[in-house]
Design an enzyme around this catalytic site. Structure first.
Site, PDB file in Angstrom:
ATOM      1  N   ASP A  97       0.831  -1.197   0.000  1.00 31.10           N
ATOM      2  CA  ASP A  97       0.000   0.000   0.000  1.00 31.10           C
ATOM      3  C   ASP A  97       0.876   1.262   0.000  1.00 31.10           C
ATOM      4  OD1 ASP A  97      -2.740   1.215   0.501  1.00 31.10           O
ATOM      5  OD2 ASP A  97      -1.654   1.989   2.239  1.00 31.10           O
ATOM      6  N   GLU A 142       1.385  -0.128  -4.871  1.00 30.81           N
ATOM      7  CA  GLU A 142       0.359   0.859  -5.213  1.00 30.81           C
ATOM      8  C   GLU A 142       1.047   2.200  -5.473  1.00 30.81           C
ATOM      9  OE1 GLU A 142      -3.725   2.801  -3.382  1.00 30.81           O
ATOM     10  OE2 GLU A 142      -1.923   2.609  -2.146  1.00 30.81           O
TER      11      GLU A 142
END
Length: 611
Positions: free
Chosen positions: A327, A356
């Site tokens: 993330d 990400e």
């Protein structure tokens, strides 16, 4: 006298045992035979820094004992190069006080070269555990340090989904045709408001008890592996939750970025490659906090960097995960994240990590990929990146008429920029996820948009990912809040009015969508023409977009009508990919389609033809 001496000895033993029990030791165990022979062990407890550590184990040595600003942390660095598997004590001594901390070095269960990550042969199914299915209602309302509520009527509260619920629906997931399950974070989030999404970690070594236990997580992974599917773990290095014990007792002042005053990130990550960017803007983007309840970790701190790196390797080795989704990848320190990716892939050469890196341009996304040709700063060593630009273009392309530069021309134009990627096979493609509007729009009529968008997703280059519920036409918009794009899967809770895990619980339109997608995914499974094939596409003409995947002497031709009317076009221009073949077999109907002169397509029709 003997009784008195015995009593004193018992008290001493009991005191020693009690103190040891109050210590937090991370990681709780490790393995021998790692390529990196250094092991960091963090010991946390009252005034533990005042103790001196020692071990009496042949081949095992403590290289360094690090004490930071807080007196309650002791970081031990071991050299495991010559260490053997086994149990032993780490002896902590202070004056006449002694604490024996049990520890274990384990044998590795699986050779590192057998840790095979996800690839173009896979389809990832993204699940938010709190919203998929409640398999064990007994863990819904349990005692946590921070009070919380379970209220399915509140999109921002806990709903009770758990690992058991996912395990009980593995038949459904496997039947759909996906080959890997990506779970939003499962680690403890003992935070105000429940932190149902999982992105505010309060314990990096413990599954959130509202989802289950570490053992439940391993059982789910093993059950998934038994079905020939993989599991991808969501991790977060950029920040932790504000209730993590680090926040209440900081190991050092520089453990967090902006530790004295809250500074929010600008979310403007172009500063990484902007030739005119100021240091102020760069620092604010990377060192600012994501939100106030997610304090920004400083990965430039060596001890924190080692902690995070070891944690990811621990989960690979302990739980047997098949991949990592990182993330907010660019929000963490560049050099640390580059070194982390390199170390993981050195330890497990065939593993995969997807980061990400949320950019709206191909150039911004491609800049982050391993061995990037356009990144002058340094090698990220990040094998796979998330293709947000393509997600936006797919959503728009199948919503517009194909005229001018819009409609399916968007797909053609977007693919033409693939030269910026070092490896287009390691690009994660999707049409929606837990942070975006649902692909299916509210009040949308018909399935033409659904069929075209998902057919393209699962037949183009890259590694495709689908968000839970897309297959049954779940919809939702972020306009009312994130909770509305993370709704419960109907039928996942006892007593639900509808069970959309079953065909009898779905509408005719939902079944048509599910069956279409299931057939497409089952056909894609093991199909090397799609997973490995070269791609050629033709500039849309007369509203028709055509592309071909070719591998091993086989060809798949995909044809889409991007207009609301029937169209007929010549097949003459497709000869270079047809290899003198004049017919193709429709994957969905089994019908033979003539390609010798011209092709007719009904409004918004899509054909997938095996040539």
């Amino acid at each position: 006298m003997k009784k008195i001496i015995l009593f004193i000895l018992c008290v001493a033993c009991y005191t020693q045992f009690s103190i040891a029990q109050n210590l937090k030791v991370e990681p709780a165990f490790w393995w021998t035979g790692m390529k990196n022979s250094e092991l960091q062990v963090m010991v946390y407890g009252k005034d533990i820094a005042s103790y001196q550590a020692s071990v009496n184990v042949p081949g095992l040595e403590i290289k360094d004992q690090v004490r930071l600003e807080s007196p309650n942390y002791l970081f031990l660095y071991f050299n495991l190069k010559n260490a053997k598997p086994g149990k032993f004590d780490i002896l902590l001594t202070k004056d006449k006080k002694k604490i024996a901390v049990p520890y274990e070095l384990k044998n590795r269960n699986i050779a590192p070269e057998k840790r095979i990550g996800f690839s173009t042969e896979d389809v990832l199914y993204l699940i938010m555990p709190d919203r998929f299915a409640n398999g064990d209602p007994s863990n819904d309302q349990i005692k946590m340090k921070i009070p919380y509520t379970v209220d399915r009527n509140d999109p921002n509260a806990r709903h009770g989904g758990d690992l058991s619920g996912i395990e009980k629906h593995l038949d459904y997931i496997q039947d759909l045709g996906v080959t890997a399950v990506w779970l939003n974070p499962v680690l403890e989030n003992d935070m105000p408001n429940g932190s149902y999404h999982g992105y505010a970690t309060t314990d990096y070594y413990k599954v959130d008890p509202r989802f289950g236990t570490n053992e439940d997580y391993i059982r789910l992974i093993n059950k998934t592996h038994e079905r020939g599917m993989k599991v991808v773990m969501d991790m977060i290095f950029n920040h932790c939750g504000s209730e993590h014990f680090w926040m209440h007792d900081r190991p050092s002042h520089d453990w967090f970025n902006n530790p004295d005053k809250y500074v929010q990130t600008s979310y403007r990550l172009t500063s990484y490659f902007d030739p005119y960017a100021t240091n102020f803007d760069k620092n604010k983007a990377v060192d600012g906090w994501f939100v106030e309840m997610m304090p920004d970790l400083n990965q430039r701190n060596y001890h924190l960097a080692r902690y995070l790196t070891q944690n990811s390797i621990w989960w690979i080795e302990y739980a047997g995960i098949d991949g990592i989704r990182m993330d907010t990848h660019p929000y963490a320190d560049f050099d640390m994240m580059s070194g982390w990716c390199k170390e993981v892939l050195t330890e497990y050469p065939d593993f995969n990590i997807v980061g990400e890196a949320w950019y709206n341009t191909v150039a911004g996304t491609a800049w982050w990929q391993k061995d990037s040709k356009i990144n002058q700063r340094g090698n990220t060593h990040l094998k796979t990146v998330m293709d947000f630009p393509m997600a936006w273009e797919i959503n728009s392309a199948v919503s517009e008429e194909t005229i001018g530069e819009v409609g399916l021309n968007r797909l053609y134009n977007q693919l033409s920029l693939d030269y910026l990627y070092t490896d287009v096979n390691n690009v994660l493609t999707f049409v929606d996820n837990h942070d975006t509007d649902r692909f299916r729009r509210a009040n949308e009529k018909g399935l033409s948009r659904f069929k075209q968008g998902l057919t393209f997703l699962f037949t183009t280059r890259g590694i495709p990912q689908i968000y839970y519920g897309t297959e049954i036409l779940m919809n939702g918009s972020k306009a009312k809040g994130d909770g509305y794009i993370r709704l419960d899967f109907p039928g996942g809770w006892p007593g639900d009015a509808k069970n959309e895990f079953t065909s009898s619980g779905r509408t005719d339109e939902q079944n048509e969508a599910f069956d279409y997608l299931r057939k497409l995914l089952q056909w894609r499974k093991g199909n090397q023409v799609i997973s490995k094939g070269n791609l050629k596409h033709f500039l849309p003409s007369d509203g028709i977009y055509v592309y071909a995947r070719s591998y091993g002497g086989k060809t798949v031709l995909v044809m889409m009508n991007g207009t609301d009317k029937s169209v007929t076009g010549s097949t003459e221009r497709y000869k270079e990919v047809l290899n003198a073949k004049t017919t193709g077999k429709d994957v969905f109907t089994g019908k033979t389609i003539g390609l010798d002169k011209e092709i007719s397509l009904s409004p918004r029709e899509v054909l997938v033809l095996e040539i």
